[in-house]
Design a protein around this motif. Structure first.
Motif, mmCIF file in Angstrom:
data_model
loop_
_atom_site.group_PDB
_atom_site.id
_atom_site.type_symbol
_atom_site.label_atom_id
_atom_site.label_comp_id
_atom_site.label_asym_id
_atom_site.label_seq_id
_atom_site.Cartn_x
_atom_site.Cartn_y
_atom_site.Cartn_z
ATOM 1 N N TYR A 101 42.064 -3.760 24.528
ATOM 2 C CA TYR A 101 41.268 -3.792 25.755
ATOM 3 C C TYR A 101 41.166 -5.221 26.300
ATOM 4 O O TYR A 101 41.292 -5.451 27.502
ATOM 5 N N ASN A 102 40.933 -6.186 25.411
ATOM 6 C CA ASN A 102 40.850 -7.577 25.849
ATOM 7 C C ASN A 102 42.211 -8.124 26.262
ATOM 8 O O ASN A 102 42.321 -8.906 27.214
ATOM 9 N N ASN A 145 41.005 0.324 32.866
ATOM 10 C CA ASN A 145 42.127 0.726 32.036
ATOM 11 C C ASN A 145 42.216 2.249 32.022
ATOM 12 O O ASN A 145 41.302 2.927 32.490
ATOM 13 N N ARG A 185 36.128 -2.069 32.296
ATOM 14 C CA ARG A 185 35.704 -3.134 31.378
ATOM 15 C C ARG A 185 34.766 -4.039 32.162
ATOM 16 O O ARG A 185 35.207 -4.795 33.038
ATOM 17 N N ASN A 221 42.202 -7.006 20.017
ATOM 18 C CA ASN A 221 41.892 -5.726 20.635
ATOM 19 C C ASN A 221 42.675 -5.544 21.937
ATOM 20 O O ASN A 221 42.702 -6.428 22.788
ATOM 21 N N ARG A 278 38.463 3.982 32.217
ATOM 22 C CA ARG A 278 37.240 3.322 31.757
ATOM 23 C C ARG A 278 37.250 1.906 32.322
ATOM 24 O O ARG A 278 38.296 1.258 32.359
ATOM 25 N N ASP A 321 45.215 2.866 27.235
ATOM 26 C CA ASP A 321 45.708 1.561 27.675
ATOM 27 C C ASP A 321 47.043 1.652 28.413
ATOM 28 O O ASP A 321 48.023 2.207 27.916
ATOM 29 N N ASP A 368 33.029 -2.656 20.506
ATOM 30 C CA ASP A 368 32.157 -2.771 21.678
ATOM 31 C C ASP A 368 30.714 -2.393 21.356
ATOM 32 O O ASP A 368 29.772 -3.005 21.874
ATOM 33 N N GLU A 381 33.886 8.914 30.386
ATOM 34 C CA GLU A 381 34.972 8.229 31.070
ATOM 35 C C GLU A 381 34.987 8.687 32.523
ATOM 36 O O GLU A 381 34.447 9.732 32.869
ATOM 37 N N ASN A 392 33.568 -1.859 27.477
ATOM 38 C CA ASN A 392 33.992 -0.682 28.230
ATOM 39 C C ASN A 392 32.783 0.187 28.527
ATOM 40 O O ASN A 392 31.930 0.404 27.659
ATOM 41 N N SER A 405 44.642 -6.438 27.608
ATOM 42 C CA SER A 405 44.971 -5.905 28.928
ATOM 43 C C SER A 405 44.101 -6.518 30.019
ATOM 44 O O SER A 405 44.551 -6.704 31.154
#
Length: 360
Positions: free
Chosen positions: A185-186, A276, A147, A183, A145, A103, A221, A314, A239, A188
């Motif tokens: 990932y969400n 990300n 999203r 999370n 990766r 991240d 995920d 990745e 992802n 960002s």
């Protein structure tokens, strides 16, 4: 002639000469010997890594690096925030040479906490494009990766999909799956919308997704993918590498789930798909900076990049690295263009928006 009278002054002269000679000898012995320069101390053949990435593929890369260089890699694993706090607390006494995490927001946080230092290496600069490096080289990208929107092949056609924003339309009501707003990932993803579209549009998007949830956010995920297979929802924000891991899982159930999923890269006509990054930073108080730099060079080299991509699914940061067939099958896509530091800058606002809009 009186021999005694002649001998006395000769004897005195001889004694004086011997005495002076003795003094000269003593003075010579008293002179300190010149110290021999100490040999330069060689850097210990070790590199110590604090990592928030818990992947077997990474462990294999470390092992291969040791086999090729005889430099031992010691690894400490933990959560990113905990490792950052540990590095701050340890200060100059830390044994850590490298900090690795996922991240862009977390990497920016590490830089802002002054636990990293710039990495100088022409090899790294060649391996990793500028867009995947911190502007001051305080961290270096090792993989990316995307999203994306993952969909049920039997219920959704790719032409029905277009953008992240379109997921807020009425046609997706009760059909959208996503993990918790806690999370990173969400967070960002939403931070990228704040940067590109502004806070109002980002809040509008979050409200729309909450309105269209198939169920309250739950699990990771992989759980979103399984919920699609179970018919709970039709589309999920995920992802890409999770789809790859499931498709090549040792568990037949995960393989079956992945077979029914399609991968769609949204916003190809607008800002591009959110990507990300995982990155490596040289710690501020590294005791083995040369070895640490060698490990970064190795990880970002073609061979290691291909290994990571083939085993962790990745996207490589090194353009010379070949991707596995699965990733190639998804096709090329346009990425968001933004500074990864902005993900950290907008993180707190993203959390506030999630809380305000009821994204649990």
């Amino acid at each position: 002639m009186n021999v005694k009278k002649l001998f006395k002054p000769m004897l005195a002269s001889a004694v004086l000469a011997i005495g002076l000679a003795g003094c000269g000898a003593n003075e010579k012995e008293a002179e300190p010997e010149k110290a021999t320069p100490a040999p330069e101390k060689k850097e210990e053949q070790v590199v110590n890594v604090y990592t928030a990435r818990h992947y077997e593929a990474d462990d294999e890369v470390f092992k291969k690096f040791t086999e090729e260089t005889d430099i031992k890699v010691n690894v400490v694993k933990g959560e990113a925030e905990e490792l950052i706090e540990r590095l701050k607390r340890e200060g100059k006494s830390t044994e850590a040479d490298l900090f690795i995490t996922v991240d862009g927001g977390v990497l920016a946080n590490a830089k802002n906490n002054d636990i990293l230092q710039p990495v100088k290496s022409e090899t790294i600069d060649k391996n990793v494009p500028e867009k995947f490096r911190d502007k001051d080289n305080n961290w270096i990208g090792m993989s990316t990766r995307a999203r994306v929107i993952v969909y049920a092949k039997d219920r959704v056609k790719p032409e029905d999909l277009s953008t992240y924003e379109d997921l807020t339309s009425d046609k997706w009501k009760g059909k959208v799956l996503a993990r918790s707003s806690t999370n990173m990932y969400n967070q960002s993803l939403l931070a990228s919308f704040i940067e590109l579209n502004g806070e109002k549009e980002a809040e509008k998007w979050s409200e729309g997704i909450v309105k269209n949830f198939a169920r309250q956010p739950d699990g990771g995920d992989r759980d979103q993918a399984k919920a699609i297979a179970a018919g709970t929802g039709d589309v999920a924000i995920m992802n890409t590498y999770y789809v790859g891991l499931m498709a090549n899982s040792a568990e037949p159930e995960e393989v079956k789930v992945a077979e029914g999923l399609g991968v769609f890269f949204p916003n190809q006509e607008t800002n591009g798909t959110h990507v990300n990054i995982s990155g490596i930073g040289l710690t501020k108080h590294s005791k083995h900076p040369q070895n640490a730099t060698k490990l970064i060079e190795y990880i970002t080299g073609k061979e290691a990049q291909e290994f990571l991509s083939a085993n962790n699914y990745e996207f490589p940061v090194n353009a010379e690295a070949e991707m596995p067939e699965l990733l190639k099958s998804w096709g090329e896509f346009k990425m968001q263009e933004l500074n990864f530091d902005t993900l950290g800058e907008h993180n707190q606002k993203a959390i506030e928006i999630f809380n305000k809009t009821g994204w649990k």
